[in-house]
Design a protein around this motif. Sequence first.
Motif, PDB file in Angstrom:
ATOM      1  N   PHE A 177     -13.401 -17.179  56.198  1.00  0.00           N
ATOM      2  CA  PHE A 177     -14.756 -18.267  56.009  1.00  0.00           C
ATOM      3  C   PHE A 177     -16.110 -17.853  54.737  1.00  0.00           C
ATOM      4  O   PHE A 177     -16.540 -17.058  55.699  1.00  0.00           O
ATOM      5  CB  PHE A 177     -15.271 -19.132  57.471  1.00  0.00           C
ATOM      6  CG  PHE A 177     -14.491 -19.898  58.169  1.00  0.00           C
ATOM      7  CD1 PHE A 177     -14.410 -21.663  58.267  1.00  0.00           C
ATOM      8  CD2 PHE A 177     -13.078 -19.449  59.154  1.00  0.00           C
ATOM      9  CE1 PHE A 177     -13.606 -22.150  58.405  1.00  0.00           C
ATOM     10  CE2 PHE A 177     -12.573 -20.049  59.327  1.00  0.00           C
ATOM     11  CZ  PHE A 177     -12.004 -21.377  59.004  1.00  0.00           C
ATOM     12  N   THR A 178     -16.125 -18.392  53.857  1.00  0.00           N
ATOM     13  CA  THR A 178     -16.811 -17.268  53.679  1.00  0.00           C
ATOM     14  C   THR A 178     -17.641 -18.267  52.001  1.00  0.00           C
ATOM     15  O   THR A 178     -17.159 -19.516  51.898  1.00  0.00           O
ATOM     16  CB  THR A 178     -16.574 -16.307  52.517  1.00  0.00           C
ATOM     17  OG1 THR A 178     -15.539 -17.121  51.991  1.00  0.00           O
ATOM     18  CG2 THR A 178     -16.033 -14.844  53.230  1.00  0.00           C
ATOM     19  N   THR A 179     -19.337 -18.157  51.839  1.00  0.00           N
ATOM     20  CA  THR A 179     -19.816 -18.848  51.312  1.00  0.00           C
ATOM     21  C   THR A 179     -20.289 -18.199  49.865  1.00  0.00           C
ATOM     22  O   THR A 179     -20.236 -16.547  49.624  1.00  0.00           O
ATOM     23  CB  THR A 179     -21.288 -18.831  51.699  1.00  0.00           C
ATOM     24  OG1 THR A 179     -22.139 -17.920  52.319  1.00  0.00           O
ATOM     25  CG2 THR A 179     -21.738 -19.445  53.282  1.00  0.00           C
ATOM     26  N   PRO A 180     -19.829 -19.387  48.425  1.00  0.00           N
ATOM     27  CA  PRO A 180     -19.990 -18.196  47.050  1.00  0.00           C
ATOM     28  C   PRO A 180     -21.679 -17.642  47.082  1.00  0.00           C
ATOM     29  O   PRO A 180     -22.788 -17.998  47.767  1.00  0.00           O
ATOM     30  CB  PRO A 180     -20.065 -19.842  46.593  1.00  0.00           C
ATOM     31  CG  PRO A 180     -20.145 -20.955  47.808  1.00  0.00           C
ATOM     32  CD  PRO A 180     -20.487 -20.623  48.973  1.00  0.00           C
ATOM     33  N   LEU A 181     -21.057 -16.432  46.274  1.00  0.00           N
ATOM     34  CA  LEU A 181     -21.809 -15.554  46.657  1.00  0.00           C
ATOM     35  C   LEU A 181     -22.823 -15.886  45.229  1.00  0.00           C
ATOM     36  O   LEU A 181     -22.558 -16.392  44.167  1.00  0.00           O
ATOM     37  CB  LEU A 181     -21.416 -14.433  45.925  1.00  0.00           C
ATOM     38  CG  LEU A 181     -20.248 -13.682  46.911  1.00  0.00           C
ATOM     39  CD1 LEU A 181     -19.840 -12.266  46.801  1.00  0.00           C
ATOM     40  CD2 LEU A 181     -21.138 -12.744  48.336  1.00  0.00           C
TER      41      LEU A 181
END
Length: 270
Positions: free
Chosen positions: A201-205
């Motif tokens: 679960f990652t947010t866009p860098l």
Amino acid sequence: MTTDPRPEGRVLDAGALRALAHPLRVRLYDLLSQYGPQTASGLASLTGESTGATSYHLRALARQDLIREVPGRGTARERWWERPAGAVTLVNPEMASTPTGRAVMEAVHSETLTLRQQQLMTFVTHGWDEDEQWLDKSLISTASARLTVAQMAELADRLQAVISEDRFPLPRSNRRRPPRRHDARRRLPPARRRTHIMTTFTTPLPTAPRALAPTTFDRALLALSHALARFAHARMLARATRLSMDRARGTARDNGRSLVAEAEFTLRVR
């Protein structure tokens, strides 16, 4: 092993993270996590390393309580090692506040994700040799969604609950039998197989990652590198100038010798 701080368990401190920041130690820790107790010689055959190397790294992990000896098992010559039950997190907020701490955590994350990538590529390469029913139910999927922070946390918690070890326990009969190498002819019992479940679960860098503010030492090191570069450039120019002047002098000497030799030859002929 998880990088998510939500699961309850041990938060690895600086000493444990530094001990784990080694490719072989990450692999040994992962093998003990997946397959249960092993010996140094058994892990050596699985990793292709020497027994001395695996024994050394196992002791390094044990000093930070990442693994422990199996009580009541083994001999003085061959000890059994196991990973304590429970989740661990590789995110330490205190270490994340310093460049050195971030570097250590990034090293552990990098080795862990590299190992997961290798396992995934092994399936991509050899998955076609699996039984059709297992291959048909295997899944590699990605998705994007617009979520709030609360929704992201809720989704992560729900998935974590579904894939928890208590919900899908592995039979103990399979815990001490890791495969030595991939073999398409080797078949595990059809009832249950160890399954790799990887969730992110990652947010866009951002386009340009935010750089850490340079320290006084960083500025001094940068100034020194610039000074050395200017000094090296000046030496190269001086050397090139000397070479050009030496070539010019050599050409003049050669021309002078040629004129003298031509004059002497003319006099002798006359």
